[in-house]
Design a protein around this motif. Sequence first.
Motif, mmCIF file in Angstrom:
data_model
loop_
_atom_site.group_PDB
_atom_site.id
_atom_site.type_symbol
_atom_site.label_atom_id
_atom_site.label_comp_id
_atom_site.label_asym_id
_atom_site.label_seq_id
_atom_site.Cartn_x
_atom_site.Cartn_y
_atom_site.Cartn_z
ATOM 1 N N HIS A 26 0.901 -1.054 0.252
ATOM 2 C CA HIS A 26 0.379 0.249 -0.300
ATOM 3 C C HIS A 26 0.598 1.837 0.316
ATOM 4 O O HIS A 26 0.276 2.298 -0.384
ATOM 5 N N LYS A 70 3.048 2.457 -3.730
ATOM 6 C CA LYS A 70 1.690 3.271 -4.971
ATOM 7 C C LYS A 70 1.420 4.765 -4.674
ATOM 8 O O LYS A 70 0.923 4.821 -5.097
ATOM 9 N N ARG A 71 1.735 5.236 -3.523
ATOM 10 C CA ARG A 71 1.212 6.679 -3.405
ATOM 11 C C ARG A 71 2.398 7.539 -2.852
ATOM 12 O O ARG A 71 3.182 7.229 -1.682
ATOM 13 N N TYR A 95 3.072 10.338 -1.907
ATOM 14 C CA TYR A 95 2.662 11.304 -1.019
ATOM 15 C C TYR A 95 3.767 10.302 0.302
ATOM 16 O O TYR A 95 4.523 10.989 1.169
ATOM 17 N N ILE A 96 2.931 9.099 0.507
ATOM 18 C CA ILE A 96 3.607 7.852 1.379
ATOM 19 C C ILE A 96 5.124 7.949 1.704
ATOM 20 O O ILE A 96 6.110 7.830 2.160
#
Length: 433
Positions: free
Chosen positions: A392, A395-396, A398-399
């Motif tokens: 998870h 793919k993000r 900002y994380i």
Amino acid sequence: MTQQASPGFPQDHAAQTADVIVVGSGPAGSSAAFYLASAGLDVLVLEKSRFPREKVCGDGLTPRAVKALTAMGVPLPESDGWLRNKGLRIIGGGGRIELAWPELSSYPGFGLVRTRLDFDEILARHAQKAGARLLEGVNVTGPLRDDRTGRVIGVTARETVDGETAEHIFRGRVVIAADGNSSRLSVAMGLRKRDDRPLGVAVRSYYTTPRHDDDYLEAWLDLWDGDKLLPGYGWIFGMGDGTSNVGLGLLNTSEAFGHIDYRVLLRKWLAGMPPEWGLTEENRTQPVRGAALPMGFNRTPHYTRGLLLAGDSGGMVNPFNGEGIAYAMEAGEIAARTVVQALARPSAAGIETVLQTYPRELKVAYGGYYTLGNSFVQMIGHPAFMRFATKHGVKRPYIMRFTMKLLGNLTEPRGGDATDRLLNALSKMTPAA
């Protein structure tokens, strides 16, 4: 113990004494020696190997390490083999993302790649130019201690030349142990590794590959032991010379730690790479070598009775990402600054008062951050959490930008954006490691 002559070894009494003796000429030792010599102190560096020497490492330097190099005035021209990179490419959990190094006023916006085969020698020669004396091929065997106080007043050493061995004594007002993970000096003083701090293992080799000129460092989070995702990562760092440094690192928070053949794991991981990359046994140019990564202050205290620990001897590898060079160089500077101020004091009591501030300075610099890192290592030791985070997170963007700053310890010390302020606040509020 009597001093004996040996070929090519300094024989005069002055060469056997110094203000400060630094044991080891890795990044911590050479940085400390540079700053001590620049301040006008007589510095003697004892290195058990002879340059050039091999050292197990990923060869990647983050902006934090680049800042430490530029602070010392080390020239970094690309024409001299310093290969720049733009950032970090992370692959895992079915995702892939390229993250540029953050634009910060406190750190340069680029990283470097340089083989440890000559990186350490560059730093050692730089310290010599500043005035430090360097003796190679001198294996320190233990501390020399005052019979009355137990204080370290030098070291004993052994040198072998042409099959003949000579024993030596070197005396100094202060000794800095920069002698690596095993740190014979630390062990002799009763400073053993702490079981409550993380430890990593890394293995690496070099492969001829068309990917040698990649301008991103590449990290793979998918390391599997059967159906269990392991806490660690694999890397591919292009060297720009036709080869890439390829390896993997694992943490001791995994149940599999110590029960895996890391070289076999490396081969299995590389077997899944695209054939056109050429990461095969036939293209391997060096043996597969391994080393321990002492993390999160896994040996303390960092000062005792005239002996300061810097770098791997004090377990100063970043628990978040396994980076050791930047923290070794920074600790070398902190140690040097402390010693310079201490030896300016006119009394033994005054000297001791200043030297005892060294552990506090390290805790201010890294204590809270390393505590966070130690907790992070425990969390990713659980395969379910590691799988969730990988799936998870990658793919993000900002994380991952937040994660990059956290893992790389790359924030503005004052001000900055919301991420910087949050990470700095977390480090300050967390009890020091």
